[in-house]
Design a protein around this motif. Sequence first.
Motif, PDB file in Angstrom:
ATOM      1  N   LEU A 234      -5.022   5.552  -3.394  1.00 32.85           N
ATOM      2  CA  LEU A 234      -5.874   4.502  -3.935  1.00 32.85           C
ATOM      3  C   LEU A 234      -5.195   3.140  -3.856  1.00 32.85           C
ATOM      4  N   ALA A 235      -3.888   3.107  -4.142  1.00 31.56           N
ATOM      5  CA  ALA A 235      -3.145   1.843  -4.072  1.00 31.56           C
ATOM      6  C   ALA A 235      -3.111   1.310  -2.645  1.00 31.56           C
ATOM      7  N   PHE A 236      -2.937   2.213  -1.682  1.00 31.83           N
ATOM      8  CA  PHE A 236      -2.896   1.787  -0.282  1.00 31.83           C
ATOM      9  C   PHE A 236      -4.250   1.242   0.165  1.00 31.83           C
ATOM     10  N   VAL A 237      -5.312   1.972  -0.160  1.00 34.41           N
ATOM     11  CA  VAL A 237      -6.651   1.541   0.255  1.00 34.41           C
ATOM     12  C   VAL A 237      -7.009   0.199  -0.371  1.00 34.41           C
ATOM     13  N   GLU A 238      -6.686   0.042  -1.662  1.00 30.39           N
ATOM     14  CA  GLU A 238      -6.974  -1.219  -2.339  1.00 30.39           C
ATOM     15  C   GLU A 238      -6.210  -2.374  -1.712  1.00 30.39           C
ATOM     16  N   GLY A 239      -4.919  -2.160  -1.422  1.00 33.28           N
ATOM     17  CA  GLY A 239      -4.125  -3.217  -0.800  1.00 33.28           C
ATOM     18  C   GLY A 239      -4.591  -3.537   0.604  1.00 33.28           C
ATOM     19  N   HIS A 240      -4.984  -2.497   1.347  1.00 37.11           N
ATOM     20  CA  HIS A 240      -5.421  -2.713   2.732  1.00 37.11           C
ATOM     21  C   HIS A 240      -6.659  -3.592   2.779  1.00 37.11           C
ATOM     22  N   PHE A 241      -7.593  -3.353   1.876  1.00 39.98           N
ATOM     23  CA  PHE A 241      -8.864  -4.072   1.947  1.00 39.98           C
ATOM     24  C   PHE A 241      -8.898  -5.353   1.128  1.00 39.98           C
ATOM     25  N   GLY A 247      -8.197  -7.317   7.077  1.00 42.74           N
ATOM     26  CA  GLY A 247      -9.623  -7.120   7.265  1.00 42.74           C
ATOM     27  C   GLY A 247     -10.418  -8.362   6.909  1.00 42.74           C
ATOM     28  N   VAL A 248     -11.744  -8.218   6.965  1.00 41.85           N
ATOM     29  CA  VAL A 248     -12.619  -9.372   6.756  1.00 41.85           C
ATOM     30  C   VAL A 248     -12.527  -9.897   5.330  1.00 41.85           C
ATOM     31  N   ILE A 249     -12.146  -9.034   4.369  1.00 42.45           N
ATOM     32  CA  ILE A 249     -12.039  -9.463   2.976  1.00 42.45           C
ATOM     33  C   ILE A 249     -10.707 -10.148   2.708  1.00 42.45           C
ATOM     34  N   GLY A 327     -12.567  -4.089   9.278  1.00 38.12           N
ATOM     35  CA  GLY A 327     -11.584  -3.418   8.442  1.00 38.12           C
ATOM     36  C   GLY A 327     -10.154  -3.420   8.940  1.00 38.12           C
ATOM     37  N   GLN A 328      -9.910  -3.880  10.185  1.00 37.51           N
ATOM     38  CA  GLN A 328      -8.570  -3.830  10.749  1.00 37.51           C
ATOM     39  C   GLN A 328      -7.950  -5.230  10.819  1.00 37.51           C
ATOM     40  N   ASN A 329      -6.626  -5.251  11.039  1.00 35.72           N
ATOM     41  CA  ASN A 329      -5.896  -6.507  11.128  1.00 35.72           C
ATOM     42  C   ASN A 329      -6.225  -7.207  12.434  1.00 35.72           C
ATOM     43  N   ILE A 330      -6.838  -8.368  12.323  1.00 37.65           N
ATOM     44  CA  ILE A 330      -7.322  -9.098  13.484  1.00 37.65           C
ATOM     45  C   ILE A 330      -6.177  -9.686  14.301  1.00 37.65           C
ATOM     46  N   GLU A 331      -4.966  -9.771  13.721  1.00 39.56           N
ATOM     47  CA  GLU A 331      -3.840 -10.362  14.436  1.00 39.56           C
ATOM     48  C   GLU A 331      -3.222  -9.412  15.453  1.00 39.56           C
ATOM     49  N   LYS A 332      -3.523  -8.107  15.350  1.00 33.74           N
ATOM     50  CA  LYS A 332      -2.825  -7.111  16.161  1.00 33.74           C
ATOM     51  C   LYS A 332      -3.760  -6.499  17.195  1.00 33.74           C
TER      52      LYS A 332
END
Length: 511
Positions: A234-241, A247-249, A327-332
Motif C-alpha cells: 500500500l505504501a509503494f502504490v500510494e507513493g508511486h501514484f 505519473g499524471v498525478i 501511470g508511468q514515469n514520463i522521463e524514462k
Amino acid sequence: MKHKAVNSLLMLQAIAVLGIVACLSIFYASPYVRTWDEVDFTLALERFDLLAMQPHFPGYPYFILGGWIINLWIHNGLKALSIFNNLAVLSAVLPIFWLARRLSGNGTMSFLLPALVLSSPYLWLMSSRPMSECAGMALLWWFLWSVRYAMERQDLLFRHGLALMMLGFLMGTRLSFFPFAFALVPLWHSLWQGPRRWRRVGTAALVALLFQLLWVTGLVMSEGTLAGFWKLSLAFVEGHFSEWGGGVISTPMPIWERITQLFFKNLLGSALTGGSTLIAVGFGMLAITAGAGRLLLGKETQSRENQRFIYGLVGCAILYGLWALLGQNIEKPRHIVPLLAPIFLLLFVLTVRLAERLKTAKQPLMRAIRTLLYSLLVCLIVIQTIYGSALQKRQAVEEPAVYQLHDYVRQIREPFVLFTWEETRVLHYLKADYDHERIYTYAYFQALAESDSGRRVLLTDHVVQGFIQQGKPVEGHLKRIAEFTSEPLFDPAYHDIILYEWVSEKDRKSD
C-alpha cells in the motif's frame, strides 16, 4: 534455385545478427550502475529485502532468481543480471520466430523478425544492463506466443495452462506489463462460446490466479507476514501514484505535453530508433511502402485465429499505451518499450504477407514493390546492427554523469555536505565516504544546511528544481560549481547534472 539461394542467404544473415547481438551484449555489458532501480536489483542478489528496497516493491522475484543463480558462479551481481537478460533474450528467438511464422505464413522469412527485434538498438542496450525490462520483454514474447498457440487447440488444457503459466512468469518479472493480460480475452471468449462455459472460464481464471499467487506467496514469505507485506504494498502504490512515480498525478505536466513526450520523444525518438535518424527513415519507408502496397491490393483475409489474436494484440497496445501515459514515469523511455512487441510484429506481418501476395504478380511495379519491401527490411536490420554495436561500446566505456559527480566531489578537501535527489542511491552503492543526503523539502534542507556553518553546502540541480516547484526562493543563493554530462539515451533522467554551492543569506550580505 535462385529463391532458395536468397532464402538461405537471409537465414544466414539472421543467424549472424543474432550471434553478434549475443556476443557483444555480454562483452560490452555495462560496468556501471546508473540508476536507483539498477542499484536495487544489484543489491538484491546479496540480500533480498523489500523493506530495504533490495529490490523495491513488487520485488521482481523471477528476475532476481535468475540473476541469483548465475551469480553463484560469477560472483558479480551487475554482470549476473546482464547475463540473465541475455539468456532470456536469446530464448525469445523461438517464440518470436513461431509467432512470425504463424501470422505471416512464411517460415524462411520469419527468421528475419528475431533479427529485427534483437538488433533494435534500445532493446540491445537494455539487454546489457541490470534492469528487468529486457527479461520482461523476453517473457512477453513467450506469453504472446503461448496465447496464439492455445488458440489453435482451445480444447487442450495443456496449451491453455501454458499461456496462464507464462503470464505468471511475466507478472513475476515485470508487473507493470499487466495490460498485456488483455491478450487472454479472445482466448477466454472462445471458452465462453463452448459448453460448460461457466466451469471452463472459472477454471481458467482460478488457474491464472494460482500462477500469480505462486510468486506473490514467495514475496510474502520473504517479508515475514502477510500484514507487513500488505502495508508495504500500500505504501509503494500510494507513493508511486502521488509522489515519485512520475505519473499524471505526481508530475505536473499538461496532458498534450505528456502525449508528445511519450509517443514522439520516448517511443519514436528513443525506444524504436535508438536516436538514429537513419533508422527512423528506414522504419518510415518500410511502413509507407507496406501501407501503399496494402492499399493497392486491398485487404487480405486472415485465419479466424490470427484475426482474433491481432485484435487482442492491438487491444493490449492501446491499454499499455494508456497505462504508460497516465501511470508511468514520463522521463524514462524504457517504460514505453513493451509497445515495441506489437509494433515489430504487426509491421513485419504486414510486410511479409504483402510481399508474398506480390510474388505471383505479373506487373513489374508490383514485383518491384516486393523487392523493395524485403530490401528495406534487410537494410534496416543491418543498420540497426551496426548502429547498435557502436552504442553498446559507448555505453560500456562512457562514465555516467553521476559517477563523474562522485569523482569530482570526493576530491574536495574542505568540509562539505552534498544534497542530492535520486543520485544518492548510486552514491551509496559507490560507498561514498563523504557526507551526502537525499533531500525532500526546503525547510528540512535549511535546518541541515545551517546546523554547521563551517561546511560548504553543495546541491545538485535536481534538488534546486524541487525547491522551485515548492515555490521557495533560490535566486541569489546558488553558485554554479561544475556540470557533468553523459549520453541521454543511457541516462535519460540524469544525463546532465549541475553542481551548485549554496550561498547563505549571511554570506550574501558579507559579499
